[in-house]
Design a protein around this motif. Sequence first.
Motif: not given
Length: 307
Positions: A98-101, A104, A126-128, A130, A134
């Motif tokens: 899970t990552v900040g946009e 990416v 992979v998910n985005t 806040s 995260i």
Amino acid sequence: MDIPHQRLVYFQVTIEAGSVRQAAARLDIAPSAVSRQLSLIEEALGAPLLERSRQGVVPTPVGEMLLDYCRKRAALDDRFSETLDAYQRLETGHLSLTVGEGFVGDLLDTPLRTFTERYRGVRLDVNTGSTSDIIEAVVEDEAHIGLMYHERLHPQLRFWHSSRQPLVALMSPSHPLAAVENELPLATLSEHPMALWRTGHGVRQLVDEGFREAGLGQHVTMQTNSLSVLLHAARSELTLTLLPAFAAARELEDGALVARAVDCERFRQAHAHIITRVGRRMPKAGLQLLRHLERWMRAFKSRLVSG
């Protein structure tokens, strides 16, 4: 059925050998020991397992069922060993990030592409989200790995790797401030229209803190929850935006945007982080991916920004 594995081995070898004596020879033990183990199985099952024939000992109906069980169990053991071996060689597995946009583009340009080419059997989710998303995903074990920006302490987070990534001003090369070579003062930025993340986003909080501490306000003409919108707005020449440089790496390399350092200590001390949950046992593929991201992502390398 609670019968020791070795006892089942004695039974299967006896059937395959055709006699207790030959089974004992194969197992390198006394025939009486084999007979004793067979008797214990028969006692546990409450039925005879063997009967004599001209060809030697053959299984009874219960013995046939037990022999079938032994063979299926051996096949399962072999399959498990093969699966485990493939997993240990990183040929299979599942990892969630899970990552900040803003991470990416940096993540997909090279790091994940080269990782998946090398380890084709490892599936990546992979998910985005806040910063709060995260942290929650990592703490609740919904994600093996998190990538987030800005300082954010949490007792359940392990900061696997951190890299200083200052917040910079991004703008079109034709923007009036693009010609400035020194660090841009916050007072100067406050006079120019800006496109920023919506209130509550981690980067927006950092921006608001910096301007508030300087006793200044921002001239915000656009708010959004989309990185793409921010980058397009900055390219339009009408506004500038404030982001870490790695979030616009492709635009900076292409010359579509330029980055200028900002004279703000809070902006200069911002970091990009790779995080995992404290105490979580990371699968072998996860450890390899952590090292891979640390080595290949721009967010975890120093970048030169004018000013």
